[in-house]
Design a protein around this motif. Sequence first.
Motif, PDB file in Angstrom:
ATOM      1  N   CYS A  38      -3.140  -6.514  -5.131  1.00 19.03           N
ATOM      2  CA  CYS A  38      -3.439  -5.906  -4.142  1.00 19.03           C
ATOM      3  C   CYS A  38      -1.715  -6.877  -3.337  1.00 19.03           C
ATOM      4  CB  CYS A  38      -4.257  -6.222  -2.991  1.00 19.03           C
ATOM      5  SG  CYS A  38      -5.478  -5.798  -3.805  1.00 19.03           S
ATOM      6  N   GLY A  42       1.081  -3.395  -2.503  1.00 20.20           N
ATOM      7  CA  GLY A  42       1.350  -3.773  -0.745  1.00 20.20           C
ATOM      8  C   GLY A  42       2.962  -3.501  -0.375  1.00 20.20           C
ATOM      9  N   SER A  46       5.403  -0.215   0.335  1.00 19.61           N
ATOM     10  CA  SER A  46       6.292  -0.831   1.332  1.00 19.61           C
ATOM     11  C   SER A  46       8.060  -0.037   1.133  1.00 19.61           C
ATOM     12  CB  SER A  46       6.470  -1.852   1.718  1.00 19.61           C
ATOM     13  OG  SER A  46       7.687  -2.311   2.798  1.00 19.61           O
ATOM     14  N   GLY A  73       3.208  -2.985   4.167  1.00 21.29           N
ATOM     15  CA  GLY A  73       2.800  -3.099   2.935  1.00 21.29           C
ATOM     16  C   GLY A  73       1.278  -3.809   3.110  1.00 21.29           C
ATOM     17  N   ALA A  77      -2.192  -3.388   0.867  1.00 17.00           N
ATOM     18  CA  ALA A  77      -2.084  -4.348   0.007  1.00 17.00           C
ATOM     19  C   ALA A  77      -4.168  -4.583   1.368  1.00 17.00           C
ATOM     20  CB  ALA A  77      -1.356  -5.717   0.315  1.00 17.00           C
TER      21      ALA A  77
END
Length: 88
Positions: A38, A42, A46, A73, A77
């Motif tokens: 995760c 993220g 991003s 981000g 996530a």
Amino acid sequence: MRPLTTLPFFPLLLGGCAFRGAPSFPVVGAYFPAWMVCGLTGVAVSLGLRVVFVLTGVDAILSFRLFTYVALGVLAALAVWLVAFGPG
């Protein structure tokens, strides 16, 4: 005497604990924790959004760039965590 009176309530604090282990999945024979996937997702989202924002000119008008990209981000996530490992 006070610790003896609170002792019967300690099992109530463990009601949310489970013995099924942390969410993980095998990749090339090794178990990777889900939070790592995760987090990497993220970071990738991003970075991808930064490229899109630079190409479209949105990056130039952002006043708090670092905060914006970190927040995007983290949102990505957490969304992956919720969809893949959330309740249900």
